[in-house]
Design a protein around this motif. Structure first.
Motif, PDB file in Angstrom:
ATOM      1  N   VAL A 234      33.693  44.727  36.182  1.00 50.71           N
ATOM      2  CA  VAL A 234      32.930  45.108  35.219  1.00 50.71           C
ATOM      3  C   VAL A 234      33.237  43.976  34.339  1.00 50.71           C
ATOM      4  O   VAL A 234      32.023  43.555  33.212  1.00 50.71           O
ATOM      5  N   ILE A 235      34.421  43.882  33.534  1.00 50.50           N
ATOM      6  CA  ILE A 235      34.281  43.799  32.240  1.00 50.50           C
ATOM      7  C   ILE A 235      35.030  42.482  32.424  1.00 50.50           C
ATOM      8  O   ILE A 235      34.149  41.626  31.161  1.00 50.50           O
ATOM      9  N   ARG A 236      35.551  41.300  33.181  1.00 49.68           N
ATOM     10  CA  ARG A 236      35.577  39.999  33.423  1.00 49.68           C
ATOM     11  C   ARG A 236      34.564  39.182  33.086  1.00 49.68           C
ATOM     12  O   ARG A 236      34.339  38.040  31.965  1.00 49.68           O
ATOM     13  N   PRO A 237      33.492  39.237  34.042  1.00 48.52           N
ATOM     14  CA  PRO A 237      31.810  38.929  34.063  1.00 48.52           C
ATOM     15  C   PRO A 237      31.520  38.760  33.008  1.00 48.52           C
ATOM     16  O   PRO A 237      30.452  37.363  32.373  1.00 48.52           O
ATOM     17  N   ILE A 238      31.310  39.317  31.260  1.00 46.05           N
ATOM     18  CA  ILE A 238      31.080  39.553  30.010  1.00 46.05           C
ATOM     19  C   ILE A 238      32.146  39.115  28.814  1.00 46.05           C
ATOM     20  O   ILE A 238      31.603  39.546  27.892  1.00 46.05           O
ATOM     21  N   LEU A 239      33.231  38.799  29.312  1.00 43.36           N
ATOM     22  CA  LEU A 239      34.392  37.681  28.534  1.00 43.36           C
ATOM     23  C   LEU A 239      33.966  36.771  27.651  1.00 43.36           C
ATOM     24  O   LEU A 239      33.592  35.917  28.129  1.00 43.36           O
ATOM     25  N   GLY A 240      34.280  36.795  26.561  1.00 46.24           N
ATOM     26  CA  GLY A 240      33.592  36.083  26.106  1.00 46.24           C
ATOM     27  C   GLY A 240      32.514  36.088  24.695  1.00 46.24           C
ATOM     28  O   GLY A 240      32.127  34.948  24.276  1.00 46.24           O
ATOM     29  N   GLN A 241      31.400  37.623  25.899  1.00 50.57           N
ATOM     30  CA  GLN A 241      30.388  37.712  24.666  1.00 50.57           C
ATOM     31  C   GLN A 241      30.564  38.352  23.732  1.00 50.57           C
ATOM     32  O   GLN A 241      31.887  38.815  23.612  1.00 50.57           O
ATOM     33  N   PRO A 242      30.353  38.360  22.794  1.00 52.74           N
ATOM     34  CA  PRO A 242      30.685  39.527  21.503  1.00 52.74           C
ATOM     35  C   PRO A 242      31.352  40.732  21.791  1.00 52.74           C
ATOM     36  O   PRO A 242      31.619  41.651  22.894  1.00 52.74           O
ATOM     37  N   SER A 243      32.065  40.711  20.820  1.00 52.22           N
ATOM     38  CA  SER A 243      32.898  41.771  20.713  1.00 52.22           C
ATOM     39  C   SER A 243      32.463  43.617  21.240  1.00 52.22           C
ATOM     40  O   SER A 243      32.188  44.880  22.044  1.00 52.22           O
ATOM     41  N   PHE A 244      30.851  43.811  20.766  1.00 52.83           N
ATOM     42  CA  PHE A 244      29.958  44.826  20.327  1.00 52.83           C
ATOM     43  C   PHE A 244      29.648  44.733  21.773  1.00 52.83           C
ATOM     44  O   PHE A 244      29.948  45.935  22.299  1.00 52.83           O
ATOM     45  N   THR A 245      29.333  43.692  22.872  1.00 53.07           N
ATOM     46  CA  THR A 245      29.360  43.959  24.651  1.00 53.07           C
ATOM     47  C   THR A 245      29.681  44.663  24.918  1.00 53.07           C
ATOM     48  O   THR A 245      29.821  45.399  25.828  1.00 53.07           O
TER      49      THR A 245
ATOM     50  N   VAL B 230      49.468  54.842  40.971  1.00 54.84           N
ATOM     51  CA  VAL B 230      48.749  53.809  41.388  1.00 54.84           C
ATOM     52  C   VAL B 230      47.061  53.596  41.994  1.00 54.84           C
ATOM     53  O   VAL B 230      46.970  52.622  41.557  1.00 54.84           O
ATOM     54  N   ALA B 231      47.076  54.605  42.121  1.00 55.74           N
ATOM     55  CA  ALA B 231      45.220  54.676  43.091  1.00 55.74           C
ATOM     56  C   ALA B 231      44.516  54.309  41.015  1.00 55.74           C
ATOM     57  O   ALA B 231      43.755  53.491  41.353  1.00 55.74           O
ATOM     58  N   MET B 232      44.974  55.165  40.183  1.00 55.54           N
ATOM     59  CA  MET B 232      44.166  54.534  39.106  1.00 55.54           C
ATOM     60  C   MET B 232      44.592  53.308  38.097  1.00 55.54           C
ATOM     61  O   MET B 232      43.497  52.774  37.966  1.00 55.54           O
ATOM     62  N   ALA B 233      45.708  52.773  38.587  1.00 60.09           N
ATOM     63  CA  ALA B 233      46.231  51.665  38.098  1.00 60.09           C
ATOM     64  C   ALA B 233      44.856  50.104  38.963  1.00 60.09           C
ATOM     65  O   ALA B 233      44.983  49.405  38.355  1.00 60.09           O
ATOM     66  N   LEU B 234      45.189  50.946  40.667  1.00 58.65           N
ATOM     67  CA  LEU B 234      44.550  49.927  40.795  1.00 58.65           C
ATOM     68  C   LEU B 234      42.849  50.157  40.368  1.00 58.65           C
ATOM     69  O   LEU B 234      42.031  48.521  40.842  1.00 58.65           O
ATOM     70  N   PHE B 235      42.133  50.980  40.131  1.00 59.31           N
ATOM     71  CA  PHE B 235      41.279  51.523  39.569  1.00 59.31           C
ATOM     72  C   PHE B 235      40.922  50.498  38.520  1.00 59.31           C
ATOM     73  O   PHE B 235      39.824  49.588  38.065  1.00 59.31           O
ATOM     74  N   GLY B 236      41.960  50.910  37.642  1.00 60.86           N
ATOM     75  CA  GLY B 236      41.314  49.663  36.555  1.00 60.86           C
ATOM     76  C   GLY B 236      41.670  48.059  36.773  1.00 60.86           C
ATOM     77  O   GLY B 236      40.715  47.473  36.127  1.00 60.86           O
ATOM     78  N   PHE B 237      42.523  47.931  37.333  1.00 65.14           N
ATOM     79  CA  PHE B 237      42.555  46.093  37.834  1.00 65.14           C
ATOM     80  C   PHE B 237      41.125  45.908  38.117  1.00 65.14           C
ATOM     81  O   PHE B 237      40.920  45.086  38.080  1.00 65.14           O
ATOM     82  N   GLY B 238      40.856  46.950  39.512  1.00 67.98           N
ATOM     83  CA  GLY B 238      39.077  46.618  39.783  1.00 67.98           C
ATOM     84  C   GLY B 238      38.240  46.377  38.946  1.00 67.98           C
ATOM     85  O   GLY B 238      37.046  45.405  38.789  1.00 67.98           O
ATOM     86  N   LEU B 239      38.133  47.893  38.123  1.00 71.01           N
ATOM     87  CA  LEU B 239      37.608  47.833  36.659  1.00 71.01           C
ATOM     88  C   LEU B 239      37.622  46.499  36.013  1.00 71.01           C
ATOM     89  O   LEU B 239      35.893  46.268  35.541  1.00 71.01           O
ATOM     90  N   GLU B 240      38.646  45.554  35.656  1.00 67.65           N
ATOM     91  CA  GLU B 240      38.120  44.257  34.938  1.00 67.65           C
ATOM     92  C   GLU B 240      37.570  43.411  35.525  1.00 67.65           C
ATOM     93  O   GLU B 240      37.117  42.605  35.152  1.00 67.65           O
TER      94      GLU B 240
ATOM     95  N   ASN C 134      45.229  40.156  31.721  1.00 71.97           N
ATOM     96  CA  ASN C 134      44.301  41.415  31.766  1.00 71.97           C
ATOM     97  C   ASN C 134      43.928  41.827  32.901  1.00 71.97           C
ATOM     98  O   ASN C 134      44.028  42.971  32.591  1.00 71.97           O
ATOM     99  N   GLY C 135      43.200  41.660  33.881  1.00 74.45           N
ATOM    100  CA  GLY C 135      43.467  43.273  34.790  1.00 74.45           C
ATOM    101  C   GLY C 135      44.920  43.659  35.376  1.00 74.45           C
ATOM    102  O   GLY C 135      44.485  44.805  35.359  1.00 74.45           O
ATOM    103  N   LEU C 136      46.172  43.281  35.381  1.00 77.55           N
ATOM    104  CA  LEU C 136      47.029  44.279  34.655  1.00 77.55           C
ATOM    105  C   LEU C 136      47.215  44.746  33.712  1.00 77.55           C
ATOM    106  O   LEU C 136      47.878  45.872  33.841  1.00 77.55           O
ATOM    107  N   VAL C 137      46.299  44.326  32.747  1.00 74.16           N
ATOM    108  CA  VAL C 137      47.009  45.152  31.276  1.00 74.16           C
ATOM    109  C   VAL C 137      45.552  46.751  31.689  1.00 74.16           C
ATOM    110  O   VAL C 137      45.859  47.591  31.391  1.00 74.16           O
TER     111      VAL C 137
END
Length: 298
Positions: free
Chosen positions: A82-93, A69-79, A197-200
């Motif tokens: 860290v990840i959501r702000p750069i979505l839309g940028q090239p995949s390589f980013t 459960v803790a890692m699921a919350l960590f993955g949700f927070g990571l997205e 996306n966060g849930l994934v």
């Protein structure tokens, strides 16, 4: 008996590859990017389970679900952070960012004084237990089954069943499938794509944590155990990068090939067997075993 034991060992290892490959596929289907931090998420899950059992004194039956459960919350927070702000940028980013996340995770773990670069053992109730099937009164010729490997196979089967039920019958799972097909169309239909996306990412982190907790009793927990993700990536490619069942099947293929190569071929072939399988698959079936053939009209 020897070949049967090799197959069981290969299947157990292949289940670990398949679970990590599931994370690759889940994130790819949701965001059309590849996360190379899956191995490190697995490592963090294993260390978290170890910390809960040894440092916090939690029992095994409570430590495992708490770590997941803790890692699921960590993955949700990571997205989200860290990840959501750069979505839309090239995949390589995104790819480079996830590689950086992996390096940060490994560095952070090695800086913890009680962990460092040492190896640790996860104290599970079934550690080093075996089941003997057949053989004579002295046990000669018996099939020796490692309980740790049987647990890996059993938990993987149950997890696959749970994921099937999630994606087949739940509203969240159906929404995830719709978003993976076309995010823009799903958004116009009222599906909260960003939240999904966060849930994934949370689901992928939880699956990686399960893989780490299953692998830890068989090997050891250490800061570099996340490099096993480099073996799971070929499993995703072999199965088809957009297929969840293909991730498991690809992992089983890689695991069995590795087990047979390590026993029958000279030393060193086991380490490259996964990549040889990928090269053969790319030559014969570039989309993988269960990959979809996508065509683009121009």
């Amino acid at each position: 008996m020897q070949i049967l034991q090799l197959l069981i060992s290969g299947v157990a290892q292949g289940c670990i590859y398949g679970l990590i490959a599931l994370g690759f596929v889940l994130i790819y289907k949701a965001t059309e990017t590849v996360s190379f931090a899956q191995g490190e998420l697995m490592m963090l899950g294993a260390f978290l389970g170890l910390a809960l059992m040894t440092l916090m004194g939690f029992p095994f039956w409570l430590s495992v679900p708490s770590a997941i459960v803790a890692m699921a919350l960590f993955g949700f927070g990571l997205e989200r952070a860290v990840i959501r702000p750069i979505l839309g940028q090239p995949s390589f980013t995104v790819v480079m960012l996830t590689i950086g996340v992996g390096y940060v995770a490994r560095g952070a773990i090695t800086m913890i004084p009680v962990i460092g670069t040492d190896t640790h053992t996860l104290p599970v109730p079934y550690k080093d237990e075996v089941i003997r099937v057949g053989g004579d009164a002295q046990g000669l010729g018996a099939l020796v089954l490692n309980v740790e490997q049987l647990v890996v196979i059993g938990v993987t089967a149950l997890l696959c069943l749970a994921l099937y039920v999630l994606f087949r019958f739940s509203k969240v799972g159906i929404a995830m499938q719709a978003a993976s097909q076309n995010q823009l169309a799903a958004y116009y239909m009222g599906i909260p794509v960003q939240r999904l996306n966060g849930l994934v990412w949370g689901l992928a982190a939880a699956v990686a944590a399960i893989a780490g907790l299953l692998l830890a009793p068989i090997t050891f927990i250490h800061a570099n155990m996340g490099f096993i993700g480099l073996k799971a990536f070929p499993a995703a490619v072999v199965g088809g990068f957009g297929s969840l069942p293909g991730a498991i099947v690809g992992g089983l293929i890689i695991g069995i090939v590795e087990a047979l190569a390590g026993f029958y071929l000279p030393e060193g072939f086991k380490d490259v067997a996964a990549y040889v399988v990928v090269l053969v698959m790319l030559m014969l079936k570039p989309n993988g075993l269960f990959g979809e053939k996508l065509r683009k009209k121009v």
